[in-house]
Design an enzyme around this catalytic site. Structure first.
Site, PDB file in Angstrom:
ATOM      1  N   LYS A 114       0.717  -1.171   0.120  1.00  8.95           N
ATOM      2  CA  LYS A 114      -0.024  -0.291  -0.002  1.00  8.95           C
ATOM      3  C   LYS A 114       0.885   1.337   0.010  1.00  8.95           C
ATOM      4  O   LYS A 114       0.527   2.202  -0.583  1.00  8.95           O
ATOM      5  CB  LYS A 114      -0.932  -0.141   1.390  1.00  8.95           C
ATOM      6  CG  LYS A 114      -2.251  -0.989   0.792  1.00  8.95           C
ATOM      7  CD  LYS A 114      -3.237  -0.496   1.645  1.00  8.95           C
ATOM      8  CE  LYS A 114      -4.540  -1.714   1.191  1.00  8.95           C
ATOM      9  NZ  LYS A 114      -5.741  -1.403   1.866  1.00  8.95           N
ATOM     10  N   LYS A 198      -5.692  -6.909  -7.931  1.00 10.49           N
ATOM     11  CA  LYS A 198      -6.896  -7.220  -7.280  1.00 10.49           C
ATOM     12  C   LYS A 198      -7.905  -6.160  -7.535  1.00 10.49           C
ATOM     13  O   LYS A 198      -7.659  -4.943  -7.881  1.00 10.49           O
ATOM     14  CB  LYS A 198      -6.563  -7.389  -5.647  1.00 10.49           C
ATOM     15  CG  LYS A 198      -7.308  -6.617  -4.592  1.00 10.49           C
ATOM     16  CD  LYS A 198      -6.714  -6.861  -3.190  1.00 10.49           C
ATOM     17  CE  LYS A 198      -7.178  -5.640  -2.453  1.00 10.49           C
ATOM     18  NZ  LYS A 198      -7.696  -5.921  -1.152  1.00 10.49           N
ATOM     19  N   LYS A 201     -11.353  -0.707  -4.422  1.00 10.59           N
ATOM     20  CA  LYS A 201     -12.048   0.564  -4.461  1.00 10.59           C
ATOM     21  C   LYS A 201     -11.017   1.666  -4.992  1.00 10.59           C
ATOM     22  O   LYS A 201     -11.690   2.757  -5.598  1.00 10.59           O
ATOM     23  CB  LYS A 201     -12.301   0.911  -3.034  1.00 10.59           C
ATOM     24  CG  LYS A 201     -12.940  -0.092  -2.200  1.00 10.59           C
ATOM     25  CD  LYS A 201     -13.255   0.429  -0.744  1.00 10.59           C
ATOM     26  CE  LYS A 201     -13.451  -0.697   0.332  1.00 10.59           C
ATOM     27  NZ  LYS A 201     -12.823  -0.846   1.489  1.00 10.59           N
TER      28      LYS A 201
END
Ligand code: AQP
Length: 334
Positions: A114, A198, A201
């Site tokens: 991330k 993946k 959002k």
């Protein structure tokens, strides 16, 4: 044995098919089992580990509650609440961050993913995120935590923190060691534009995901545009290792129908994507259209959603405030 289950979803907008199949669908099944005591948390403290627009965050908290309820989670039987309104989470996270070791956190792969290349610019919260997750779980003596592959390492850290706290303060079994609940027959849902990434959002392209608020037309258009390859669908599951987009679409179909990937392959082997996509669209529309309709309806009744949160926060606070009181006494804060 009765299970105490804790799980959370970040209110970061654009809840999608991956969140539904990887988490929420399972929450519904677990929540409907009379033997389970389930706590579903809208983890808004986790959400601010990356920048959020305050007005949008408030709406996203409500939309996450609406999604839970629209998907079939009963807010009377289960506890639905948002993390920031139960102050024990932040307090326990601080105490546990003094128990956790830097070496443990340095191993967390999700932070590396991330934070990306520029980890100097990532927030401290993003780094210590798994410690807050440990606080969430341990405050409620959760026995089981439904997790995807990506969260297994974080749950391991919660177990390490619980064990170290119990040992350091000689409090055998005080913090309960939670077990993972891993969905069988499930693979992570990938982007519709790139089968190696993946579904997420925060991906810029809306075409990469099916949002749970998408209507029928949006679902049809996104599946028609979903990336495929030029070959017909295979007869052998092993072939899918080299065909990530085919694997993803076949997995989505299998999960929605609660059948194995093998069974789906035998149903569509030798067929073209165009034919398979028609069947996929049908099942997506059948399952998701009622949910998106219900989310929209619930979002126009904000008072109802706020009442669910009020009730859930009160129940969660009753449990968590008792536990943090004992944690503080053990640490020596009197
Ligand atoms: N693509 C996915 N396939 C299967 N499960 C998924 N989950 C998320 N994406 C997929 C599961 O959904 C639950 C809630 O996730 P979250 O909102 O807490 O955070 P996340 O995993 O960071 O979700 P996103 O969509 O990737 O959000 P962003 O883009 O904001 O980082 C979790 O159980 C997760 O495993």
């Amino acid at each position: 044995m009765n299970k105490k289950i804790f799980s959370g979803v970040q209110p970061t907008g654009n809840l999608h098919l991956g969140n539904y199949l990887g988490a929420i669908k399972n929450f519904v099944e677990l929540g409907n089992d009379r033997n389970n005591h389930c706590i579903y948390c809208v983890v808004d403290l986790h959400a601010i580990t990356v920048k959020q627009d305050p007005k949008l965050l408030t709406e996203n908290i409500r939309e996450t509650v609406a999604t839970f309820v629209a998907s079939g989670i009963d807010p009377e039987k289960n506890i639905i609440f948002n993390q920031s309104r139960v102050s024990a989470h932040a307090e326990a996270a601080w105490i546990f961050s003094c128990v956790a070791r830097m070496g443990w956190l340095n191993r967390m792969t999700q932070f590396k993913e991330k934070a990306g290349k520029d980890k100097e610019k990532a927030s401290v919260g993003l780094y210590s995120y798994p410690v807050l997750m440990a606080a969430d779980i341990l405050l409620y003596d959760a026995t089981h935590v439904p997790v995807g592959e990506d969260q297994k390492q974080h749950l391991e850290l919660s177990r390490d923190i619980a064990q170290k706290f119990n040992n350091d303060f000689q409090q055998e079994n005080f913090l309960k060691i939670p077990e993972p609940l891993i969905q069988k027959e499930f693979s992570r849902i990938m982007s519709l534009r790139d089968g190696t990434k993946k579904m997420s959002k925060s991906e810029v392209s809306d075409l990469s995901r099916i949002n749970l608020t998408d209507n029928k037309d949006a679902i049809i258009s996104k599946i028609k545009k979903a990336k495929t390859d030029p070959m017909p669908l295979p007869a052998d599951i092993k072939e899918l290792d080299k065909r990530p987009e085919a694997k993803n679409l076949l997995s989505i179909y299998s999960s929605l129908n609660d059948v194995t990937l093998e069974k789906t392959i035998s149903q569509f082997s030798g067929k073209n994507f165009s034919e398979f996509k028609e069947s996929l669209i049908q099942v997506l529309v059948d399952k998701l259209d009622p949910i998106s309709g219900e989310i929209n309806k619930l979002m126009s009744n904000k008072d109802y959603l706020d009442r669910i949160l009020d009730l859930g926060c009160e129940k969660a606070n009753n449990i968590a405030s008792e536990k943090i009181k004992k944690i503080k006494q053990i640490v020596g804060f009197n």
